[in-house]
Every structure is written in C-alpha cells, then in structure tokens.
Write an enzyme that holds these catalytic residues in place. Sequence first.
Site, PDB file in Angstrom:
ATOM      1  CG  HIS A   1      -1.739   1.288   1.289  1.00 18.93           C
ATOM      2  ND1 HIS A   1      -2.920   1.422   0.586  1.00 18.93           N
ATOM      3  CD2 HIS A   1      -1.539   2.478   1.924  1.00 18.93           C
ATOM      4  CE1 HIS A   1      -3.422   2.621   0.808  1.00 18.93           C
ATOM      5  NE2 HIS A   1      -2.608   3.282   1.609  1.00 18.93           N
TER       6      HIS A   1
ATOM      7  CG  ASP B   1     -11.906   3.151   5.746  1.00 14.01           C
ATOM      8  OD1 ASP B   1     -11.362   4.023   6.442  1.00 14.01           O
ATOM      9  OD2 ASP B   1     -11.665   2.988   4.537  1.00 14.01           O
TER      10      ASP B   1
ATOM     11  NE  ARG C   1      -9.800  10.442   7.972  1.00  7.68           N
ATOM     12  CZ  ARG C   1      -9.028   9.668   7.212  1.00  7.68           C
ATOM     13  NH1 ARG C   1      -9.478   8.532   6.724  1.00  7.68           N
ATOM     14  NH2 ARG C   1      -7.793  10.046   6.924  1.00  7.68           N
TER      15      ARG C   1
ATOM     16  CB  SER D   1      -8.494   4.998   6.814  1.00 10.52           C
ATOM     17  OG  SER D   1      -9.006   4.919   5.498  1.00 10.52           O
TER      18      SER D   1
ATOM     19  CE  LYS E   1      -9.079   1.788   2.966  1.00  6.54           C
ATOM     20  NZ  LYS E   1      -9.173   3.065   2.236  1.00  6.54           N
TER      21      LYS E   1
END
Length: 424
Positions: free
Chosen positions: A83, A162, A169, A184, A188
Amino acid sequence: MSFSAVDVIRAKRDGHRLTDEQIDWVVDAYTHGVVADEQMSALAMAIFLNGMESSETARWTRAMVMSGDRLSLDVDRPTVDKHSTGGVGDKITLPLAPLVAACGAAVPQLSGRGLGHTGGTLDKLESVPGWRARLSLDEIAAQLSSVGAVVCAATEGLAPADRKLYALRDVTGTVEAIPLIASSIMSKKIAEGAEALVLDVKVGSGAFMKTLPQARALADALVGIGVDHGLKISALLTDMSVPLGVAVGNAVEVAESVEVLKGGGPADVVELTVALAREMLSLAGISVDPAAVLASGEAYETWARMIRAQGGDPDAPLPVGGHKHVVTAGESGVLSTLDAYAVGVAAWRLGAGRARKEDPVQAGAGILCLAKPGDRVVEGQPLLELRTDTPDAVPYALDALTGGWTIAESAVPPGPLVIDTIRG
C-alpha cells in the site's frame, strides 16, 4: 452495550482514552446510522486535535474490520500486498503486482481512486480498453490462483465503516489525523486477508505527510497496528518531493509502467519497484531476485495475463489527450527543483484527477516531465508537456505550475529515494 454519542465525543474532546467498549459501540453505531454524521464529525475532530494512544488506534482499526466481511484467500502461494500513502506519478503498483506474482507470491491488491493531486490506481488501469475494476470474491480468488495478481476495487462488504468515515473526513478537515489515516489504511488491508504487507509511506511536497517526522509517525502507527493483528509487515519511507518517473496522469502512467515491465522505463520507477518487490518477497519467504525477473520479461507476461483476466486488452492503444501544450525553459542552466505538488495539482486541473469522488477523470490527461532535477537545460528547451481533452483547463494548470521549478547554475545532489525502512 449502548453508550451516548455525546459522552463518547466529550471523552475524546477532554483528552481521555476511549475504552474498547466505547470504540466498538461508536464504530458499529455509526456504520448502522445510529450515530449521525455531525456527531462522528465532532468525534473525528476531537481525535484530530487530541490524538489516540496506540492501543486505541489498534482497537478502532479492529472495530472497522469487524464492521464488514473479511476475505479468506485460499491460494497455494504466500500472499503479500503493498500500500502506498499516495504521491505524484506513483504508478508503482502497476509494475510491482505482476513482478511479485512472477516471482512466486500471490498479490491481492484492492486499490482506490485518486482524489486531489494524488493519482488512483483504478483510474490509471481503467484507461486500458475493456479493463474492469469490480470483481466478485470468486473472481478475485480464481485470478489469484491462475495469474498470481489481481488489482481491483474493494468489495462493498469490506470495512464499510471506513467507507463512511473516509468520505466524512474529506469534508471536515480531518484527513490528516494520523490515527484515522492509519486505521483507514489498515482496516481495509487486514480485511483483505493477505498474510504480509509492505507500506510505501511517502514524504515530501507531493505527499500527505510533508515532513520526515510526520511520515515516520504514520509509518510507526501503521506497522504497530499490523503487528497487533498478526501481520508480517514493514514500511519504507520514500521521497515524494519530485514526481516519480516522467509520466503523471492515467494512460501516460500505464504506458510508462509497461516500459518498466519490458525492461526499460525511468531509473527511479525501476529502483522503487525493485526495492518494494524485494521487501514483499522477503516477508513472503521467497528467495528470488526481482531485478532479474523484471529483466527477463516474465513480469510483463504476468501483466498481460492480469489485464486480460479483467477484460482488458494489453495490446490496445491507450488514450491520448487531444490537446498538447509544451512548457519551455526560460533560461539555460541546471534544473535544480521540480515540485511534485505543483505538477500533481496541474495534472489534476487538466482532468487527470478529481475534486470529489463522484467526479469523472480523463484517461488521456496528464503531464510528461521532459526534464528532471539534475538535468542541464537550455533556454527554450521543453520542460513539461501538458495533455488534456479540455484546452480551457490549460491556463489553470499553468497557474498551478507557477514557481514549480527552478533553474540554477548547479543542482544539489538528490537524496536517497528510499529514506528508511521500519520493520514490525
């Protein structure tokens, strides 16, 4: 157990640690509409201002994972994901996923769309004719087994808390709260079910974390959550002060990624792709040199199979913006800086990005950085090529580029692309 939303808000507003029970309740209640958006907005701001202890963040993440489904990846290879916290020209997932798959791992990459000046992997891949982002759980499992890599949108059932909180947000000025960013991302990734995870935490003008202490704090939070949830995990802190590679946009980044997969491409994109691949393979327990696999062409063949498996044509021409505008050097010298944020905003204004998640993007819009810091340039030489299907957007893109580069007699030698590695 039921609580009052106001009491939970007051507790965090006054700097107290939320209990596990309070966290579990408020996340579940918000997911099911019992806690209203304005109440969760107040709590998000209280978290932004007062922070969370690491144990709070870990519990908040767990509650978001438990709000929905968790994938069970039944494949005969070790599973590892990556990620990135987002940057400009950050197309690394595109060559990385097929490369790591070609080395023997399974890469379940559930990706997102771009927002603001940072690009989204799904937007880039959707510039490939026929390619589709949405797959069923059965299709994801089948493709992991047959190809070894899948890049697709998250299913609706993964971490729905989320999804709601992310949108909130974005409109309440709380995007930068490290506990909320970390939970967040990790909710995931944990729900996705991979055994190992490598994080690319960007730092610099083109990143959400502008300073090294901010980026290190986020990396520590992410790694800590992963360890708490039993993941093999590490984080690379990488420089995002200059756009990665030459291409910034959607189709242009796909084209550059294909160059890398065929053994070419910009040196910085190759360097970061190989560095992340090595870290992913290490966590997966696979002793293969990804640089050699990349040079062999095997990763490109895996890319082509991955694209075909999702309905795309890897051989089809990619879209090209119908209007081009070239920015030239105003003097001779050495290009000493090229600001990633300025280039990212300019590409966004040309149509490569979006201001809201509902906005469309142009597949062919973007910018080619024809010179990079350290290159010697002469007056009148092309520095940037802007591409768009909406010529009226060019002046706004040029405004964003004002002051976005400097030309001097010499350039300061660049720092390392990979600044540090934090392991769990």
